[in-house]
Structure formats: C-alpha cells, structure tokens
Design an enzyme around this catalytic site. Structure first.
Site, PDB file in Angstrom:
ATOM      1  N   CYS A   1      11.940  -3.301  33.104  1.00 32.01           N
ATOM      2  CA  CYS A   1      11.393  -4.478  32.433  1.00 32.01           C
ATOM      3  C   CYS A   1      10.725  -4.079  31.133  1.00 32.01           C
ATOM      4  O   CYS A   1      10.461  -2.912  30.885  1.00 32.01           O
ATOM      5  CB  CYS A   1      10.357  -5.152  33.322  1.00 32.01           C
ATOM      6  SG  CYS A   1      10.995  -5.572  34.943  1.00 32.01           S
TER       7      CYS A   1
ATOM      8  N   GLY B   1      15.636  -5.359  30.033  1.00 29.65           N
ATOM      9  CA  GLY B   1      15.851  -6.337  31.088  1.00 29.65           C
ATOM     10  C   GLY B   1      16.539  -7.573  30.552  1.00 29.65           C
ATOM     11  O   GLY B   1      16.146  -8.086  29.510  1.00 29.65           O
TER      12      GLY B   1
ATOM     13  N   ASN C   1       5.722  -3.990  34.031  1.00 30.27           N
ATOM     14  CA  ASN C   1       6.876  -3.096  34.066  1.00 30.27           C
ATOM     15  C   ASN C   1       6.533  -1.967  35.032  1.00 30.27           C
ATOM     16  O   ASN C   1       5.494  -1.336  34.886  1.00 30.27           O
ATOM     17  CB  ASN C   1       7.153  -2.551  32.659  1.00 30.27           C
ATOM     18  CG  ASN C   1       8.234  -1.468  32.641  1.00 30.27           C
ATOM     19  OD1 ASN C   1       8.218  -0.595  31.790  1.00 30.27           O
ATOM     20  ND2 ASN C   1       9.177  -1.523  33.558  1.00 30.27           N
ATOM     21  N   GLY C   2       7.407  -1.728  35.988  1.00 30.83           N
ATOM     22  CA  GLY C   2       7.173  -0.672  36.974  1.00 30.83           C
ATOM     23  C   GLY C   2       7.317  -1.224  38.374  1.00 30.83           C
ATOM     24  O   GLY C   2       7.635  -2.396  38.566  1.00 30.83           O
TER      25      GLY C   2
ATOM     26  N   TYR D   1      17.964   7.717  29.089  1.00 31.29           N
ATOM     27  CA  TYR D   1      18.788   6.522  29.094  1.00 31.29           C
ATOM     28  C   TYR D   1      18.067   5.242  28.723  1.00 31.29           C
ATOM     29  O   TYR D   1      18.578   4.430  27.949  1.00 31.29           O
ATOM     30  CB  TYR D   1      19.407   6.341  30.486  1.00 31.29           C
ATOM     31  CG  TYR D   1      20.070   5.002  30.672  1.00 31.29           C
ATOM     32  CD1 TYR D   1      21.304   4.734  30.084  1.00 31.29           C
ATOM     33  CD2 TYR D   1      19.459   4.000  31.425  1.00 31.29           C
ATOM     34  CE1 TYR D   1      21.911   3.501  30.240  1.00 31.29           C
ATOM     35  CE2 TYR D   1      20.063   2.759  31.582  1.00 31.29           C
ATOM     36  CZ  TYR D   1      21.290   2.512  30.991  1.00 31.29           C
ATOM     37  OH  TYR D   1      21.880   1.300  31.141  1.00 31.29           O
TER      38      TYR D   1
HETATM   39  P1  5GP Z   1      27.630   4.522  37.039  1.00 30.13           P
HETATM   40  O1  5GP Z   1      28.807   3.825  36.517  1.00 30.13           O
HETATM   41  O2  5GP Z   1      27.815   5.980  37.281  1.00 30.13           O
HETATM   42  O3  5GP Z   1      27.014   3.819  38.203  1.00 30.13           O
HETATM   43  O4  5GP Z   1      26.516   4.386  35.937  1.00 30.13           O
HETATM   44  C1  5GP Z   1      26.411   5.338  34.947  1.00 30.13           C
HETATM   45  C2  5GP Z   1      26.248   4.658  33.644  1.00 30.13           C
HETATM   46  O5  5GP Z   1      25.246   3.660  33.761  1.00 30.13           O
HETATM   47  C3  5GP Z   1      25.804   5.644  32.615  1.00 30.13           C
HETATM   48  O6  5GP Z   1      26.650   5.497  31.488  1.00 30.13           O
HETATM   49  C4  5GP Z   1      24.404   5.245  32.300  1.00 30.13           C
HETATM   50  O7  5GP Z   1      24.290   5.037  30.914  1.00 30.13           O
HETATM   51  C5  5GP Z   1      24.140   3.934  32.992  1.00 30.13           C
HETATM   52  N1  5GP Z   1      22.893   3.985  33.807  1.00 30.13           N
HETATM   53  C6  5GP Z   1      21.804   4.615  33.434  1.00 30.13           C
HETATM   54  N2  5GP Z   1      20.804   4.403  34.271  1.00 30.13           N
HETATM   55  C7  5GP Z   1      21.221   3.667  35.248  1.00 30.13           C
HETATM   56  C8  5GP Z   1      20.561   3.173  36.417  1.00 30.13           C
HETATM   57  O8  5GP Z   1      19.381   3.332  36.659  1.00 30.13           O
HETATM   58  N3  5GP Z   1      21.299   2.508  37.257  1.00 30.13           N
HETATM   59  C9  5GP Z   1      22.597   2.330  37.008  1.00 30.13           C
HETATM   60  N4  5GP Z   1      23.289   1.725  37.956  1.00 30.13           N
HETATM   61  N5  5GP Z   1      23.221   2.726  35.873  1.00 30.13           N
HETATM   62  C10 5GP Z   1      22.552   3.410  34.982  1.00 30.13           C
HETATM   63 MG    MG Z   2      26.170   4.255  29.832  1.00 25.16          MG
END
Ligand code: 5GP
Ligand code: MG
Ligand code: SF4
Length: 455
Positions: free
Chosen positions: A1, A29, A103-104, A244
């Site tokens: 968030c 979000g 957030n959190g 990320y």
């Molecule tokens: P995947 O397709 O392996 O589930 O998700 C990886 C992709 O989702 C990566 O390209 C990354 O940028 C992004 N991603 C990053 N953090 C998260 C997260 O916390 N949860 C999910 N589901 N995807 C994420």
């Molecule tokens: Mg990605």
C-alpha cells in the site's frame, strides 16, 4: 500500500496535492484509493475501487477547502479486496474525528481483533488497520494523540501510518521501519509519504525519513517528534522495496532505489556471468534497471527486447491464478527482430510463483532466440512475507518447491542463476543488521514484542 498526507499551516487547501501524491504512489496498490479530511470536527472520506483516477475525482477534491488530509492506495495483504476495506479508515469517536491510512501488516492483528471483539468492538472491515481505531476508542479517557500513542505500543509487525486528527497530521513508523515513510515540505505545507517520488510530484523537498519507532506530530505550531515507548530498534527495513516494490526515482532510508537496483544487476553480472551472451534484456519494468547494470558490468549490449503494454496493471496485483496467467500474456511481448538467432541474457528482479519467467522464456524462444539465460537480481524467494508484501505461502513459491535445476527446467531456460544474500545487502548499501531479508533467508524478526493487552 501507499500512504500520503498533507498539512498546511496557513489553511491552504491540500486535497489536490493528496490526489497527486497518491497518483505517484499508484505502483504500491491498485485495488482501491481514498482520501479523508476533517471539516468542523467531522471526518469525511471519499473512496473507490481501482486506480486513483477511477476511484477519486480530481475536480471534486480540488474544490474542497480542507487544509489537512490523508490518502491511501491499497493492495490487500490482510483482508479481502473489498470496498469496506478501502482506506483511509475513519471515525468520529467519543474524543473526536480520526482517520488512518496504513501500509504494512500487523502480525498480532488476529489477537487484537479477538481481544477487542470480546470487549464489544464491532468491526466494519476485515482490515488489521481497524484494530488501531478500536484501540483508540477503548481509551476514551485519553486525548486522541495519547490514545493513538497507547494503541501503537500494542501493535506488532509493520506499520507506516498517516493519521489525521483534529488540527493535526501524524506520521508514525513501527520500531523496525519495515515499510518506508518520508517527510517533505513545500512552503507552509508539510507532507508525509510512503516514498519520496510522491513528494517530487507536488514540488516538495524531501526533509528526511521518519525514523523507526518515531511518531511525528504536525500542527500549526510546527512538528514534534515522539517515540513509541518500546525496545528501541535500529531498523529492519524491507530489502524487497529496493529489489522490486518501490519506484526507482525514490530515495528510501537514505538510499536511492535506482542505484541499488542497478548495483544488483552489476553484481549479478560479476557473480553469474554468461560468456556466450550477445544481448542483455530486462523483464520490464521490474527487471530493466538490473538488466542495465548487468549489461554495463558485462560489456554486453542492453536491448529493450521485451516490450510491455503499459496499460496493464502489475500482474501480481490480480488476485486469481487464472487472471495472473492471462495478465503475463497480455502484458509482455518479446521482439522477434532482436531475439532471432541470438543468445540472450534475460534479467528479472525476482521469481515468485514462476509464472512470469516460464511464460516469457517460452515466448522468447518462440521469437527465435537461440538460447535464453535467466538471471535473477535477488536471492531465491523461499519464505512468505508477514510484513506487508503479498508473497504467497511457501507451497506456492517456485524456489521453495524445487531446487535450482528443477526450477531451470520448469521455466525452460538454458541456464538460471540468482544473486546471493551478501550481494543483495551490499547492493542496497544499508548495514546488514538494519535490513529485513526474511523472504529470502527465512530470518524473521526474533520473538517480536509481547505486550500486556489490558487497557
Ligand atoms: P511470478 O510470475 O514469478 O509469480 O512473479 C514474478 C514477477 O512478479 C517478477 O517479475 C516480479 O517483478 C513480480 N513480483 C515482485 N514481487 C512480487 C510479489 O510480492 N508477489 C508477486 N506475486 N509477484 C511479485
Ligand atoms: Mg516483474
Ligand atoms: Fe520485505 Fe521480504 Fe522482509 Fe517482507 S519478508 S519485509 S518482503 S524483506
């Protein structure tokens, strides 16, 4: 968030700034957005589902003369994606108006809810955040700020908060500082925001980060810094924000997300080189900066070889597996002109369920690449996050379900390599003991803090 707040000491309207701030925090979000302000002792809110521009009307907000306000963009980590969970959560209680944007994730939310319900609280949402309102309401003999301070010391886990009280804006960050929170200023307006990129958009200057365990009270007289009365901590900042989650134009806890991300890529090139590569491509947008760093350090040309449809939301925001799979397909398209008959390194920031990686690697092969070498600019995500990032349980995490070779086969890459934890920490550039790496290392916060709940 994402949270945002603004307080004008001279009574200037600030709701349009809050709208703009939320706009800059949209990446944090996309499920709902909302704002709250106080008028003649009553709190008012406008909220809606979806993106900021769908949920809120800029014209309406700019016509409201509120001189202090808060806002929130939500993606659910606790409680479903429902309108009643849209934030800010607001109430006019015995001691006046209050609104909270959070957030959190509170790790003791279940216990707190149970405790409060047994004492007569009726929850309107399934949000952990609502416990803070009830904790305040159960302390009606105290003024709202004291009741808030009292509530905060009963919380465990992650919270970066913007709280609106009558004539006051409060910024609070948990004693570990999991999620980011910064203060900014422009003329007579003081801002609180999840990330500094939201200060840039309103032309405000980044003053500083709210410190772990700090509560900053902003009113017409100035700002006052208080401490959450708990074991002092040195910080346990989320490393995944740098990998990320945060926007690359933000500076969090003194460290540029852009520089950290590029450094992750540079180190990845040194640790996991690929001698046959003819080009380096990033998985857009999250892998782009690491790919740039990788290309720089390996002296291999960087290509924008996978094109992203900018109008599709971040895939992981979509709640179902079905939608997630379709999301990747709609979103990313490898460029055959660039990949055809070439050996490619493809860099992504992380692998979560593995959906993106397998899908894109096979699309790149279809586009004619001779080989695809996948490089991941963080360590394997093997553990869930309990602090406000929506990583799934271990059974769904690709790197927890199988070893490296099995995962390589599953995603269909010619080679697969990850950055290690030391390089992660050193790329971010904050001391190791100040960083949370739990989703990579499994080292969660020790013990937590246990408080006597008796009010
Ligand atoms: P995947 O397709 O392996 O589930 O998700 C990886 C992709 O989702 C990566 O390209 C990354 O940028 C992004 N991603 C990053 N953090 C998260 C997260 O916390 N949860 C999910 N589901 N995807 C994420
Ligand atoms: Mg990605
Ligand atoms: Fe961030 Fe991972 Fe720690 Fe969660 S477990 S706070 S995502 S580093």
């Amino acid at each position: 968030c994402g949270v945002f707040g603004a307080f004008s000491a001279s009574g200037r309207p600030v709701l349009e700034d809050v709208y703009l701030g939320l706009y800059a925090l949209q990446h944090r979000g996309q499920e709902s957005a909302g704002v709250s302000w106080i008028d003649h002792g009553n709190v008012h809110s406008l909220k809606g589902m979806g993106l900021v521009h769908n949920a809120l009307d800029q014209g309406t907000l700019s016509s409201i003369p509120a001189s202090s306000a808060i806002g929130h963009v939500r993606y659910s980590t606790f409680g479903g994606s429902l309108f009643q969970n849209a934030q800010p959560l607001a109430a006019n209680y015995a001691r006046g108006p209050v609104a909270i944007a959070h957030n959190g994730n509170l790790t003791n939310a279940d216990g707190l809810m149970h405790y409060l319900e047994n004492r007569g609280a009726i929850f309107q949402s399934t949000c952990d955040t609502e416990t803070i309102l009830h904790l305040m309401a159960h302390q009606a003999h105290k003024n709202p700020l004291d009741a808030l301070m009292d509530a905060l010391r009963r919380l465990e886990g992650a919270y970066s908060l913007a709280v609106l009280l009558e004539d006051r804006l409060v910024a609070a960050r948990d004693p570990w500082g999991f999620r980011p929170l910064v203060l900014g200023v422009r003329d007579d307006v003081t801002y609180v925001a999840s990330e500094s990129c939201a200060l840039d958009i309103v032309g405000a200057k980044l003053l500083r980060d709210v410190e772990p365990g700090e509560v900053v009270v902003i009113d017409a007289k100035g700002t006052l810094s208080l401490r959450i009365p708990m074991t002092p901590r040195k910080g346990f900042h989320c490393s995944f924000e740098y990998v990320y989650f945060a926007r690359p134009d933000s500076v969090l806890d003194g460290r540029s997300v852009y520089q950290a991300r590029k450094e992750l890529g540079r180190r990845l090139a040194l640790r996991c080189p690929c001698s046959e590569a003819e080009l380096v491509a990033g998985m857009p947008d999250s892998g782009t900066l690491a790919a740039l760093g990788y290309a720089e350090a390996s002296a291999c040309p960087f290509e924008i070889a996978v094109v992203r449809n900018r109008y599709v939301g971040r895939t992981f925001i979509q709640p179902t597996q079905r939608v997630r799979e379709i999301g990747v397909r709609i979103k990313l398209n490898p460029n055959g002109e660039i990949f055809r008959d070439r050996d490619a390194v493809v860099v992504d920031d992380s692998i979560v369920r593995g959906t993106t990686a397998s899908r894109v690697v096979s699309l790149i092969r279809d586009a004619g690449a001779r080989s695809v070498h996948l490089r991941i600019a963080s360590p394997p995500v093997r553990f869930p996050c309990y602090y406000g990032i929506d990583t799934p349980c271990s059974e769904e995490l690709a790197a927890a379900r199988m070893d490296l070779e099995a995962l390589r086969r599953e995603v269909g890459a010619d080679s697969l390599a990850y950055l290690d934890e030391t390089d992660l920490v050193e790329s971010i550039g904050l001391p190791e003991e100040k960083l949370c790496t739990a989703c990579f290392s499994g080292r969660y916060l020790e013990g937590g803090t246990c408080h006597d709940l008796e009010l």
